[in-house]
Design a protein around this motif. Structure first.
Motif: not given
Length: 339
Positions: A306-312, A172-176, A317-334
């Motif tokens: 934001t897309d909360h389901s997408q965040m979870g 949900d939030k990245e720390l610099d 998937l990061l865990i299952m793929g053993n990946r260390r990526e920083k991914i911005k979650n989708p956010f939009k105006l509807i």
């Protein structure tokens, strides 16, 4: 041999994860033993109409975990059977809400039924977080942390820095400057609100003033207010930031409100009705976080979400793929009728 694979194209779980789960499940059930050959990439691709890249990705991850072994000219063989197939994960959320439940449900569903997922609430308190980590610091494979702290935040950040990067996912939030090498699925609260409002600027310009209702009692990232102010200044909107919509809050025509708390949304709608102000014409409303109710209320409430389901799902998937990526979650105006 293809009977060990359970690939369902209708499931949300990515197909490469379904391949991994099929292999580990068959090992646990005794259907596959050390030295057994499994389908080649071409064979599995043809059997289930999968792309070779999908199968290759799954096999690469199984090989990384030592579960399968490629033998040149012969194929892939089971290398080890001491496989639990599960992940032990501790989710450390700042609070429980309907939106956090969406994150949790998607996270658990994507990891699969063999995963062990526990959840603890730190209530945005660094001290509570510190106590939780002291208690559970050696009990889990992964720690998924929502780092929203408003009390003793420095204590919490020091603890987060001590969590091994390969076991930590920020949510949900990245720390610099905290654990730069860890994974993260985050919102950029300041940029997100600016981008969302800019996409609706053609509707906002009919209003004289923009008002952000930014609660003080319930904590929210201050970046939201900073982004709102920056947007208004850049585009010459008159604006104000207020803590709540109370019964005596003065609401006037040609004002548009950005609402975070649903209680404030209800109060604003009541005031507009009492003053016979038409929502979407006299008064504009943008609400944070979409829900099915907001799709139909007043013929549709405009939301930034934001897309909360997408965040979870992404965190899992990061865990299952053993990946260390920083991914911005989708956010939009509807955009709906309330604007």
């Amino acid at each position: 041999m293809d009977q060990i694979f359970e690939i369902d194209c209708e499931r949300k779980t990515p197909k490469y994860i379904q391949i991994i789960n099929s292999v580990t499940k068959s090992i646990k059930q005794g259907k596959l033993k050390k030295g057994d050959r499994i389908l080649s990439i071409n064979e599995l691709s043809a059997a289930f109409y999968l792309s070779r890249d999908t199968v290759q990705k799954a096999y690469d991850l199984l090989e990384d975990r030592g579960i399968i072994l490629p033998v040149r000219g012969k194929g892939f063989y089971i290398n080890r059977t001491d496989v639990t197939g599960s992940y032990r994960v501790l989710l450390l959320f700042n609070k429980i809400s309907n939106y956090k439940k969406l994150v949790y449900n998607s996270f658990v569903e994507t990891l699969g039924k063999d995963a062990v997922v526990d959840i603890k609430i730190h209530h945005s308190s660094g001290k509570i977080f510190e106590n939780l980590m002291d208690t559970y610091k050696n009990d889990y494979d992964y720690y998924v942390v929502m780092p929203h702290f408003y009390e003793n935040a420095d204590d919490a950040f020091k603890i987060i820095k001590k969590i091994p990067a390969d076991k930590l996912i920020l949510l949900d939030k990245e720390l610099d400057d905290t654990n730069e090498n860890c994974a993260a699925v985050y919102q950029d609260f300041k940029t997100d609100i600016i981008t969302a409002l800019e996409s609706g600027k053609h509707l906002l310009i009919k209003y004289r003033k923009l008002v952000l209702v930014f609660p003080k009692i319930t904590h929210y990232p201050n970046e939201i207010a900073l982004g709102f102010k920056k947007f208004c200044i850049q585009h010459n909107f008159e604006y104000s930031v207020i803590p709540e919509i109370a019964q005596d809050t003065f609401v006037d025509a040609q004002e548009a409100y950005i609402i975070i708390e649903e209680t404030d949304l209800v109060s604003l709608i009541k005031i507009c009705r009492n003053k016979k102000l038409v929502i979407g014409e006299d008064v504009g409303i943008i609400s944070y976080n979409d829900t099915p109710l907001k799709e139909i209320l007043l013929d549709g409430i405009t939301v930034v979400s934001t897309d909360h389901s997408q965040m979870g799902e992404t965190a899992a998937l990061l865990i299952m793929g053993n990946r260390r990526e920083k991914i911005k979650n989708p956010f939009k105006l509807i955009i709906r009728e309330s604007l």
